[in-house]
Design a protein around this motif. Sequence first.
Motif, PDB file in Angstrom:
ATOM      1  N   LEU A 187       0.825  -1.206   0.000  1.00  0.00           N
ATOM      2  CA  LEU A 187       0.000   0.000   0.000  1.00  0.00           C
ATOM      3  C   LEU A 187       0.862   1.260   0.000  1.00  0.00           C
ATOM      4  N   ALA A 188       1.940   1.248   0.791  1.00  0.00           N
ATOM      5  CA  ALA A 188       2.821   2.415   0.868  1.00  0.00           C
ATOM      6  C   ALA A 188       3.561   2.648  -0.453  1.00  0.00           C
ATOM      7  N   GLU A 189       4.086   1.582  -1.039  1.00  0.00           N
ATOM      8  CA  GLU A 189       4.829   1.706  -2.293  1.00  0.00           C
ATOM      9  C   GLU A 189       3.965   2.255  -3.426  1.00  0.00           C
TER      10      GLU A 189
ATOM     11  N   GLN B  42      -6.889   4.507   0.601  1.00  0.00           N
ATOM     12  CA  GLN B  42      -8.004   3.767   0.010  1.00  0.00           C
ATOM     13  C   GLN B  42      -8.613   2.742   0.964  1.00  0.00           C
ATOM     14  N   VAL B  43      -7.985   2.551   2.135  1.00  0.00           N
ATOM     15  CA  VAL B  43      -8.509   1.610   3.121  1.00  0.00           C
ATOM     16  C   VAL B  43      -8.522   2.261   4.502  1.00  0.00           C
ATOM     17  N   ASP B  44      -9.432   1.784   5.345  1.00  0.00           N
ATOM     18  CA  ASP B  44      -9.413   2.166   6.753  1.00  0.00           C
ATOM     19  C   ASP B  44      -8.600   1.112   7.482  1.00  0.00           C
ATOM     20  N   ARG B  45      -7.364   1.461   7.825  1.00  0.00           N
ATOM     21  CA  ARG B  45      -6.463   0.516   8.491  1.00  0.00           C
ATOM     22  C   ARG B  45      -6.840   0.447   9.965  1.00  0.00           C
ATOM     23  N   THR B  46      -7.113  -0.761  10.454  1.00  0.00           N
ATOM     24  CA  THR B  46      -7.563  -0.958  11.824  1.00  0.00           C
ATOM     25  C   THR B  46      -6.617  -1.923  12.532  1.00  0.00           C
ATOM     26  N   GLU B  47      -5.895  -1.405  13.512  1.00  0.00           N
ATOM     27  CA  GLU B  47      -4.925  -2.189  14.285  1.00  0.00           C
ATOM     28  C   GLU B  47      -5.652  -2.958  15.383  1.00  0.00           C
ATOM     29  N   THR B  48      -5.425  -4.270  15.468  1.00  0.00           N
ATOM     30  CA  THR B  48      -6.119  -5.095  16.451  1.00  0.00           C
ATOM     31  C   THR B  48      -5.254  -5.431  17.666  1.00  0.00           C
ATOM     32  N   PHE B  49      -3.954  -5.187  17.582  1.00  0.00           N
ATOM     33  CA  PHE B  49      -3.053  -5.538  18.691  1.00  0.00           C
ATOM     34  C   PHE B  49      -3.318  -4.634  19.888  1.00  0.00           C
ATOM     35  N   ASN B  50      -3.584  -5.232  21.037  1.00  0.00           N
ATOM     36  CA  ASN B  50      -3.870  -4.500  22.276  1.00  0.00           C
ATOM     37  C   ASN B  50      -5.039  -3.526  22.133  1.00  0.00           C
ATOM     38  N   ASN B  51      -6.007  -3.859  21.292  1.00  0.00           N
ATOM     39  CA  ASN B  51      -7.181  -3.012  21.126  1.00  0.00           C
ATOM     40  C   ASN B  51      -8.418  -3.918  21.109  1.00  0.00           C
ATOM     41  N   ALA B  52      -9.029  -4.065  22.272  1.00  0.00           N
ATOM     42  CA  ALA B  52     -10.169  -4.977  22.417  1.00  0.00           C
ATOM     43  C   ALA B  52     -11.349  -4.577  21.538  1.00  0.00           C
ATOM     44  N   GLU B  53     -11.569  -3.276  21.380  1.00  0.00           N
ATOM     45  CA  GLU B  53     -12.680  -2.800  20.560  1.00  0.00           C
ATOM     46  C   GLU B  53     -12.502  -3.193  19.096  1.00  0.00           C
ATOM     47  N   HIS B  54     -11.293  -2.993  18.568  1.00  0.00           N
ATOM     48  CA  HIS B  54     -11.027  -3.359  17.177  1.00  0.00           C
ATOM     49  C   HIS B  54     -11.056  -4.874  16.990  1.00  0.00           C
ATOM     50  N   GLN B  55     -10.549  -5.615  17.978  1.00  0.00           N
ATOM     51  CA  GLN B  55     -10.579  -7.077  17.895  1.00  0.00           C
ATOM     52  C   GLN B  55     -12.018  -7.585  17.906  1.00  0.00           C
ATOM     53  N   ALA B  56     -12.868  -6.959  18.724  1.00  0.00           N
ATOM     54  CA  ALA B  56     -14.285  -7.337  18.761  1.00  0.00           C
ATOM     55  C   ALA B  56     -14.955  -7.049  17.414  1.00  0.00           C
ATOM     56  N   GLU B  57     -14.603  -5.926  16.799  1.00  0.00           N
ATOM     57  CA  GLU B  57     -15.153  -5.589  15.480  1.00  0.00           C
ATOM     58  C   GLU B  57     -14.721  -6.623  14.442  1.00  0.00           C
ATOM     59  N   LEU B  58     -13.444  -7.033  14.505  1.00  0.00           N
ATOM     60  CA  LEU B  58     -12.947  -8.057  13.587  1.00  0.00           C
ATOM     61  C   LEU B  58     -13.685  -9.377  13.816  1.00  0.00           C
ATOM     62  N   ASP B  59     -13.894  -9.749  15.069  1.00  0.00           N
ATOM     63  CA  ASP B  59     -14.628 -10.979  15.381  1.00  0.00           C
ATOM     64  C   ASP B  59     -16.057 -10.929  14.854  1.00  0.00           C
ATOM     65  N   GLU B  60     -16.681  -9.755  14.912  1.00  0.00           N
ATOM     66  CA  GLU B  60     -18.030  -9.601  14.354  1.00  0.00           C
ATOM     67  C   GLU B  60     -18.029  -9.864  12.850  1.00  0.00           C
ATOM     68  N   TRP B  61     -17.005  -9.364  12.165  1.00  0.00           N
ATOM     69  CA  TRP B  61     -16.910  -9.603  10.723  1.00  0.00           C
ATOM     70  C   TRP B  61     -16.655 -11.082  10.435  1.00  0.00           C
TER      71      TRP B  61
ATOM     72  N   ASP C 185      -2.238 -11.980   2.903  1.00  0.00           N
ATOM     73  CA  ASP C 185      -1.542 -10.925   2.177  1.00  0.00           C
ATOM     74  C   ASP C 185      -1.653 -11.050   0.658  1.00  0.00           C
ATOM     75  N   THR C 186      -1.492 -12.242   0.121  1.00  0.00           N
ATOM     76  CA  THR C 186      -1.510 -12.413  -1.334  1.00  0.00           C
ATOM     77  C   THR C 186      -2.866 -12.050  -1.939  1.00  0.00           C
ATOM     78  N   PRO C 187      -3.998 -12.546  -1.408  1.00  0.00           N
ATOM     79  CA  PRO C 187      -5.296 -12.138  -1.987  1.00  0.00           C
ATOM     80  C   PRO C 187      -5.585 -10.641  -1.831  1.00  0.00           C
ATOM     81  N   ILE C 188      -5.188 -10.057  -0.699  1.00  0.00           N
ATOM     82  CA  ILE C 188      -5.442  -8.630  -0.493  1.00  0.00           C
ATOM     83  C   ILE C 188      -4.623  -7.805  -1.473  1.00  0.00           C
ATOM     84  N   ILE C 189      -3.358  -8.137  -1.629  1.00  0.00           N
ATOM     85  CA  ILE C 189      -2.496  -7.411  -2.565  1.00  0.00           C
ATOM     86  C   ILE C 189      -3.018  -7.575  -3.994  1.00  0.00           C
ATOM     87  N   ALA C 190      -3.428  -8.793  -4.355  1.00  0.00           N
ATOM     88  CA  ALA C 190      -3.958  -9.036  -5.704  1.00  0.00           C
ATOM     89  C   ALA C 190      -5.220  -8.199  -5.948  1.00  0.00           C
TER      90      ALA C 190
END
Length: 154
Positions: free
Chosen positions: A51-53, A59-78, A105-110
């Motif tokens: 994405l950086a290169e 173009q994406v909402d980057r959501t960090e899940t490490f040490n973030n219970a709220e974001h991890q819960a959102e990921l689990d919902e998805w 990583d490969t499917p997302i990059i593709a």
Amino acid sequence: MFKKLLITLAIVFLSTPALFAHESDDHATIEKPILFVREGCPHCAEVDEFLAENNLEDQVDRTETFNNAEHQAELDEWFDHFNIAQAQRGVPFLVVNEDTYYAGDTPIIAYMAEINDIEVIEEEYETSSSDTLFLAIGGLLLLGVFGYGIYSAF
């Protein structure tokens, strides 16, 4: 008078379902894809690097899940929304819309390359003559050590 009242009641009755209509899904409409990542994840780092290169971070909402219970819960919902088995849950995970996701990583990059018309070149390892020579010498040394071990045993 009775006719006007009847028409008014009919209009109210017919418009009532529209007043109470709502989305049946718990998730709000997605404006742009949500990319779930985790600090220290090498596959997430690959996606971040791509994405950086290609200047695609916005173009994406980057959501960090490490040490973030709220974001991890959102990921689990998805994960639950897409009926993803427990053993197959992980990051990176890209939610494109209510019906589409990409995991790994490969499917997302593709996907990101395809929608942005970017050619992704797969890096292939090509052997050289020095590699072949190194393997031949290493094999002979290993064979010599193994042979000497057998000779010494008798």
